[in-house]
Design a protein around this motif. Structure first.
Motif, mmCIF file in Angstrom:
data_model
loop_
_atom_site.group_PDB
_atom_site.id
_atom_site.type_symbol
_atom_site.label_atom_id
_atom_site.label_comp_id
_atom_site.label_asym_id
_atom_site.label_seq_id
_atom_site.Cartn_x
_atom_site.Cartn_y
_atom_site.Cartn_z
ATOM 1 N N GLN A 1 0.836 -1.210 0.000
ATOM 2 C CA GLN A 1 0.000 0.000 0.000
ATOM 3 C C GLN A 1 0.868 1.256 0.000
ATOM 4 O O GLN A 1 0.573 2.226 -0.709
ATOM 5 N N ALA A 2 1.933 1.247 0.786
ATOM 6 C CA ALA A 2 2.832 2.407 0.835
ATOM 7 C C ALA A 2 3.497 2.627 -0.525
ATOM 8 O O ALA A 2 3.629 3.766 -0.980
ATOM 9 N N ARG B 1 2.285 1.740 -3.484
ATOM 10 C CA ARG B 1 1.255 2.242 -4.405
ATOM 11 C C ARG B 1 0.983 3.723 -4.163
ATOM 12 O O ARG B 1 0.784 4.485 -5.110
ATOM 13 N N ALA B 2 0.976 4.121 -2.886
ATOM 14 C CA ALA B 2 0.729 5.529 -2.549
ATOM 15 C C ALA B 2 1.833 6.425 -3.122
ATOM 16 O O ALA B 2 1.592 7.587 -3.428
ATOM 17 N N ARG B 3 3.031 5.872 -3.289
ATOM 18 C CA ARG B 3 4.142 6.627 -3.875
ATOM 19 C C ARG B 3 4.179 6.502 -5.396
ATOM 20 O O ARG B 3 5.120 6.939 -6.042
ATOM 21 N N GLY B 4 3.174 5.816 -5.956
ATOM 22 C CA GLY B 4 3.086 5.688 -7.405
ATOM 23 C C GLY B 4 3.850 4.516 -7.993
ATOM 24 O O GLY B 4 3.975 4.398 -9.207
ATOM 25 N N ARG B 5 4.347 3.642 -7.137
ATOM 26 C CA ARG B 5 5.077 2.482 -7.658
ATOM 27 C C ARG B 5 4.129 1.312 -7.800
ATOM 28 O O ARG B 5 3.269 1.081 -6.951
ATOM 29 N N LYS B 6 4.277 0.584 -8.870
ATOM 30 C CA LYS B 6 3.480 -0.617 -9.082
ATOM 31 C C LYS B 6 4.340 -1.825 -8.772
ATOM 32 O O LYS B 6 5.546 -1.813 -9.016
#
Length: 187
Positions: free
Chosen positions: A128-129, A131-136
């Motif tokens: 989740q962290a 994804r929140a930073r835009g990493r997949k």
């Protein structure tokens, strides 16, 4: 009947220490093998487990000789319990033929389950962290957007096959096709 199981990880290790301890514990038959604990298939262990009958006791020198992980150990000992087979580990002084030994073993099982839950929670939080930073998550595509554009251009020539394009980019045809689908061009 008391049945022992001894395992050493490498061929240069000697199981004599384990075998002596199992004999002192009253093991009437001892199964031995030289396999790393990470090996799924251990023929001597399989034979040992098949031989055990209700009322028998499986004895090991140390818990890690029997299973690859605490989870696997808990599952195995639970299966033995359901079959009416006891379990003893000499080094850790665990004896599931007594109520105190079963209690200690169940505490181990609860700790293993707790550890699995913590790992799952940490993994979910980390994803989740990210994804929140835009990493997949996941693997990087084998073909870049630029490679896909070049492949589309190459495929516009009717003399060039998909097989040749895939070989040019050092990918399989399946990878080429999925890359083309990813950008919406299944030429």
């Amino acid at each position: 009947m008391i049945i022992g199981y001894a395992r050493v990880s490498t061929s240069d290790q000697n199981p004599e220490l384990q075998v002596d301890a199992l004999e002192r514990a009253g093991a009437e038959q001892i199964f031995q093998e030289k396999f790393t604990g990470s090996q799924r298939e251990r023929p001597e262990l399989s034979q040992c487990l098949r031989m055990l009958r209700k009322g028998d006791v499986l004895v090991v020198w140390k818990l890690d000789r029997l299973a690859r992980s605490l989870k696997d150990l808990v599952v195995l000992v639970e299966e033995l319990h359901e079959r009416g087979v006891g379990f003893k580990s000499l080094t850790e002084s665990i004896d599931t033929t007594s109520s105190g030994g079963r209690l200690v073993f169940h505490i181990f099982g609860a700790l293993a389950e707790f550890e699995r839950d913590l790992i799952r929670e940490r993994t979910t939080a980390g994803l989740q962290a990210a994804r929140a930073r835009g990493r997949k998550g996941g693997r990087k595509p084998s073909m870049s957007d630029s490679d896909i554009k070049k492949a589309i251009a190459m495929l516009s020539d009717p003399r060039i096959t998909k097989k040749e394009v895939a070989e040019h980019f050092d990918v399989s045809r399946t990878t080429l096709n999925s890359s083309l689908k990813r950008v919406g061009s299944a030429s």
